[in-house]
Design a protein around this motif. Structure first.
Motif, PDB file in Angstrom:
ATOM      1  N   THR A 338      76.226-129.434  82.107  1.00 58.10           N
ATOM      2  CA  THR A 338      75.885-129.276  80.699  1.00 58.10           C
ATOM      3  C   THR A 338      74.893-130.347  80.264  1.00 58.10           C
ATOM      4  OG1 THR A 338      78.079-128.359  80.249  1.00 58.10           O
ATOM      5  CG2 THR A 338      76.810-129.141  78.359  1.00 58.10           C
ATOM      6  N   TRP A 341      71.232-129.827  82.078  1.00 57.92           N
ATOM      7  CA  TRP A 341      70.440-128.722  81.542  1.00 57.92           C
ATOM      8  C   TRP A 341      70.039-128.978  80.090  1.00 57.92           C
ATOM      9  CZ3 TRP A 341      67.989-125.136  84.209  1.00 57.92           C
ATOM     10  CH2 TRP A 341      68.425-124.849  85.499  1.00 57.92           C
ATOM     11  N   ALA A 342      70.935-129.573  79.307  1.00 57.88           N
ATOM     12  CA  ALA A 342      70.584-129.883  77.917  1.00 57.88           C
ATOM     13  C   ALA A 342      69.498-130.949  77.847  1.00 57.88           C
ATOM     14  CB  ALA A 342      71.822-130.343  77.157  1.00 57.88           C
ATOM     15  N   GLU A 345      66.240-129.229  78.574  1.00 60.35           N
ATOM     16  CA  GLU A 345      65.806-128.378  77.465  1.00 60.35           C
ATOM     17  C   GLU A 345      65.370-129.198  76.250  1.00 60.35           C
ATOM     18  OE1 GLU A 345      65.533-125.120  77.242  1.00 60.35           O
ATOM     19  OE2 GLU A 345      66.437-124.470  79.136  1.00 60.35           O
ATOM     20  N   GLN A 346      66.149-130.227  75.917  1.00 65.35           N
ATOM     21  CA  GLN A 346      65.941-130.945  74.661  1.00 65.35           C
ATOM     22  C   GLN A 346      65.188-132.261  74.827  1.00 65.35           C
ATOM     23  OE1 GLN A 346      69.845-131.258  72.781  1.00 65.35           O
ATOM     24  NE2 GLN A 346      70.393-129.250  73.611  1.00 65.35           N
ATOM     25  N   ARG A 390      73.443-136.802  70.730  1.00 60.92           N
ATOM     26  CA  ARG A 390      74.674-136.100  71.079  1.00 60.92           C
ATOM     27  C   ARG A 390      75.911-136.844  70.582  1.00 60.92           C
ATOM     28  NH1 ARG A 390      73.768-131.031  73.732  1.00 60.92           N
ATOM     29  NH2 ARG A 390      76.036-131.046  73.688  1.00 60.92           N
TER      30      ARG A 390
END
Length: 395
Positions: A338, A341-342, A345-346, A390
């Motif tokens: 998680t 990949w986050a 992406e971010q 986060r």
């Protein structure tokens, strides 16, 4: 379509582990500003003296069939190199040459294990280890490498998993992905178990020349009491910044190498003579780039750890060698996949999820230290911002 059992044993062990890396590469090709920290590519090109040596050998016609054991000059150079480093006598008959560590490890594993056997290996582990074990028909038995022990394999954890089917222990020191180095007492404890239970020790030592200042390395090959049951594999891929040249070797007992020779010759019949000549020069002269890589990777690891631990809830395992650092992402309440990949992406940073390296790495990601200093600063900026965002969202 009908295929053999080896294809079934290896199903799922190929490119799937590298899905995130491949996705990052696709984004880079589309022009996205991705910082890639996934693979252990040396941060310098092949040294010019090595390219010149290979060119000279090509021009001299060194493109004929090779010696199935490896070219005699290279085997002598390796024997002298290991005699000096391990303080034991080796000669060319202790050595077989291969195209890279991976091929050497595959062949060696074919010589120690088969269907019904078990091979112990530390978890986390380099991504291809499960495949070279499964390819023999043997079963891989993971031995947890625990953060509280510095990710160094513990004799009691090995002993608890030894059965009458155990044929070998596969060690990796210095270790990928953790950067841990087995201490002398660790190596000697493993040796005692190998003697007691009549099992092989296979040691992947490809990062030996990338040990950071203040740390030391001991090979099982240095212990005379296990000389008849220890085999090391290595190459010039990391030490000499030559991963694409595919030049490696296995070194161990003469009788084992003699028995393994038909396996090696059936696979590939030696390595390319012009690359062997280049490798012989590299082994004899030493690496012109290893010292610089050691210093840069150590410096970047400290920079990464100092900043992330000061600015975020993330925690970094500080490596003792190699090209990587591990980051514990569990304080963010995320698993490795998680998070990775986050972050891609971010945050536009590609890191390897720990799940690619074993079940014990679900809370960790691996970051390559091989990007330049400016990119490292930018990557840490992005990771830090991502982690703080986060953490704030979770409050």
């Amino acid at each position: 379509m009908r295929t053999t059992s080896i294809t079934q044993r290896l199903a799922g062990l190929g490119g799937a582990k590298w899905d995130l890396h491949l996705a990052a590469r696709e984004r880079l090709e589309r022009g996205e500003q991705i910082i890639e920290m996934t693979i252990g590519e040396p941060d310098v090109p092949l040294p010019g003296v090595m390219a010149e040596a290979a060119t000279r050998a090509l021009e001299a016609g060194r493109t004929q069939y090779s010696d199935g054991r490896g070219e005699s000059g290279l085997r002598r150079a390796l024997a002298e190199h290991y005699t000096a480093r391990r303080r034991r006598e080796f000669d060319g008959d202790h050595v077989l040459c291969f195209p890279g560590t991976q091929t050497a490890l595959y062949a060696v594993m074919q010589g120690v294990a088969e269907a019904g056997d078990e091979v112990l290996v530390g978890d986390p582990l380099y991504a291809t280890y499960e495949g070279v074990i499964r390819a023999t028909g043997a079963t891989m038995v993971p031995v947890p490498l625990r953060p509280e022990h510095g990710f160094r394999i513990q004799a009691e954890d090995i002993a608890a998993r030894i059965t009458d089917k155990t044929r070998a222990i596969l060690l990796n020191t210095p270790h990928n992905p953790t950067g841990a180095i087995l201490q002398p007492q660790d190596v000697k404890a493993v040796a005692e178990l190998a003697l007691k239970h009549d099992i092989w020790i296979i040691s992947d030592e490809v990062y030996e020349d990338l040990v950071f200042e203040g740390h030391a390395f001991l090979s099982p090959l240095s212990l005379p009491e296990i000389a008849d049951r220890s085999i090391a594999v290595s190459s010039i891929s990391k030490s000499h910044a030559a991963p694409g040249m595919r030049s490696g070797w296995a070194i161990g007992p003469k009788a084992f190498m003699e028995a393994l020779l038909p396996v090696s010759e059936t696979m590939l019949f030696g390595n390319q003579p012009f690359i062997a000549d280049m490798t012989e020069q590299a082994v004899r002269q030493g690496s012109p780039v290893a010292q610089g890589m050691r210093a840069r990777f150590a410096r970047r690891a400290h920079y990464l750890a100092d900043r992330l631990e000061a600015e975020t809830a993330l925690r970094v395992h500080r490596p003792e060698a190699g090209m990587f650092a591990l980051v514990d992402v569990s304080p963010l309440g995320m698993d490795c996949d998680t998070f990775a990949w986050a972050l891609l992406e971010q945050g536009g940073v590609a890191v390897m999820p720990g799940s690619s390296f074993g079940d014990c790495m679900r809370d960790w990601v691996r970051l390559a230290l091989t990007i330049d200093d400016a990119e490292m600063t930018q990557a840490v900026d992005r990771i830090s911002e991502f982690a703080r965002t986060r953490s704030a969202a979770a409050e």
